[in-house]
Design a protein around this motif. Structure first.
Motif, PDB file in Angstrom:
ATOM      1  N   MET A   1      -5.291 -33.811 -13.437  1.00  0.00           N
ATOM      2  CA  MET A   1      -6.966 -33.541 -13.603  1.00  0.00           C
ATOM      3  C   MET A   1      -6.714 -32.610 -14.201  1.00  0.00           C
ATOM      4  O   MET A   1      -6.833 -31.377 -15.059  1.00  0.00           O
ATOM      5  N   THR A   2      -8.089 -32.850 -15.204  1.00  0.00           N
ATOM      6  CA  THR A   2      -8.440 -31.964 -16.845  1.00  0.00           C
ATOM      7  C   THR A   2      -9.505 -31.180 -15.976  1.00  0.00           C
ATOM      8  O   THR A   2      -9.578 -30.914 -14.442  1.00  0.00           O
ATOM      9  N   ASP A   3      -9.569 -30.246 -16.985  1.00  0.00           N
ATOM     10  CA  ASP A   3     -10.256 -28.816 -16.419  1.00  0.00           C
ATOM     11  C   ASP A   3     -11.643 -28.885 -15.596  1.00  0.00           C
ATOM     12  O   ASP A   3     -12.184 -28.312 -14.919  1.00  0.00           O
ATOM     13  N   SER A   4     -12.528 -29.962 -16.492  1.00  0.00           N
ATOM     14  CA  SER A   4     -13.849 -29.828 -15.696  1.00  0.00           C
ATOM     15  C   SER A   4     -13.887 -30.819 -14.609  1.00  0.00           C
ATOM     16  O   SER A   4     -14.361 -30.771 -13.861  1.00  0.00           O
ATOM     17  N   GLU A   5     -13.121 -31.848 -14.390  1.00  0.00           N
ATOM     18  CA  GLU A   5     -13.342 -32.652 -12.914  1.00  0.00           C
ATOM     19  C   GLU A   5     -12.903 -31.539 -12.182  1.00  0.00           C
ATOM     20  O   GLU A   5     -12.854 -31.315 -11.021  1.00  0.00           O
ATOM     21  N   THR A   6     -11.389 -30.395 -12.542  1.00  0.00           N
ATOM     22  CA  THR A   6     -11.815 -29.607 -10.927  1.00  0.00           C
ATOM     23  C   THR A   6     -12.411 -28.347 -11.158  1.00  0.00           C
ATOM     24  O   THR A   6     -12.869 -28.374 -10.179  1.00  0.00           O
ATOM     25  N   SER A   7     -13.176 -27.846 -11.740  1.00  0.00           N
ATOM     26  CA  SER A   7     -14.436 -27.704 -11.433  1.00  0.00           C
ATOM     27  C   SER A   7     -15.958 -28.609 -10.831  1.00  0.00           C
ATOM     28  O   SER A   7     -15.860 -27.809  -9.404  1.00  0.00           O
ATOM     29  N   LEU A   8     -15.736 -29.499 -11.117  1.00  0.00           N
ATOM     30  CA  LEU A   8     -16.831 -30.008 -10.738  1.00  0.00           C
ATOM     31  C   LEU A   8     -15.954 -30.773  -9.218  1.00  0.00           C
ATOM     32  O   LEU A   8     -16.764 -30.701  -8.454  1.00  0.00           O
TER      33      LEU A   8
END
Length: 105
Positions: A1-8
């Motif tokens: 998971m990328t950082d933006s996917e994790t945050s979303l």
């Protein structure tokens, strides 16, 4: 998971938790009102308890980091407990709510 996917993903989990907390509050209010008025049928207490139980379990098992599955705790020494607005995960460092104005480390 990328950082933006994790945050979303964490934001989506928080929305689900808000819904569960609203359901818990509604069950609590309806139970108090039913004690005073007795307008609901007899099996209502079990239904109310089941909804509250499932909502509580949903909060406990959903409020975790989407990347590593660890509940967001403080990374500072001398603190304990789960953070309400975690800036990042203390275990894997994934950004959870880095842009929130009340974010905590």
């Amino acid at each position: 998971m990328t950082d933006s996917e994790t945050s979303l993903a964490f934001k989506a989990r928080r929305r689900l938790i808000r819904l569960a907390l609203v359901m818990l509050f509604v069950c609590f209010v309806l139970e108090i009102r039913d004690d005073a008025t007795r307008i609901f049928p007899k099996g209502y207490e079990f239904f109310n308890f089941a909804v509250a139980y499932v909502s509580a379990l949903l909060v406990i098992y959903t409020y975790r980091c989407p990347r590593c599955g660890d509940p967001p705790k403080s990374s500072q020494a001398g603190t304990s407990g789960v953070l309400l607005f975690p800036r990042k995960c203390s275990k894997c460092g994934a950004p959870l709510m880095s842009d929130h104005k009340w974010a905590q480390d």
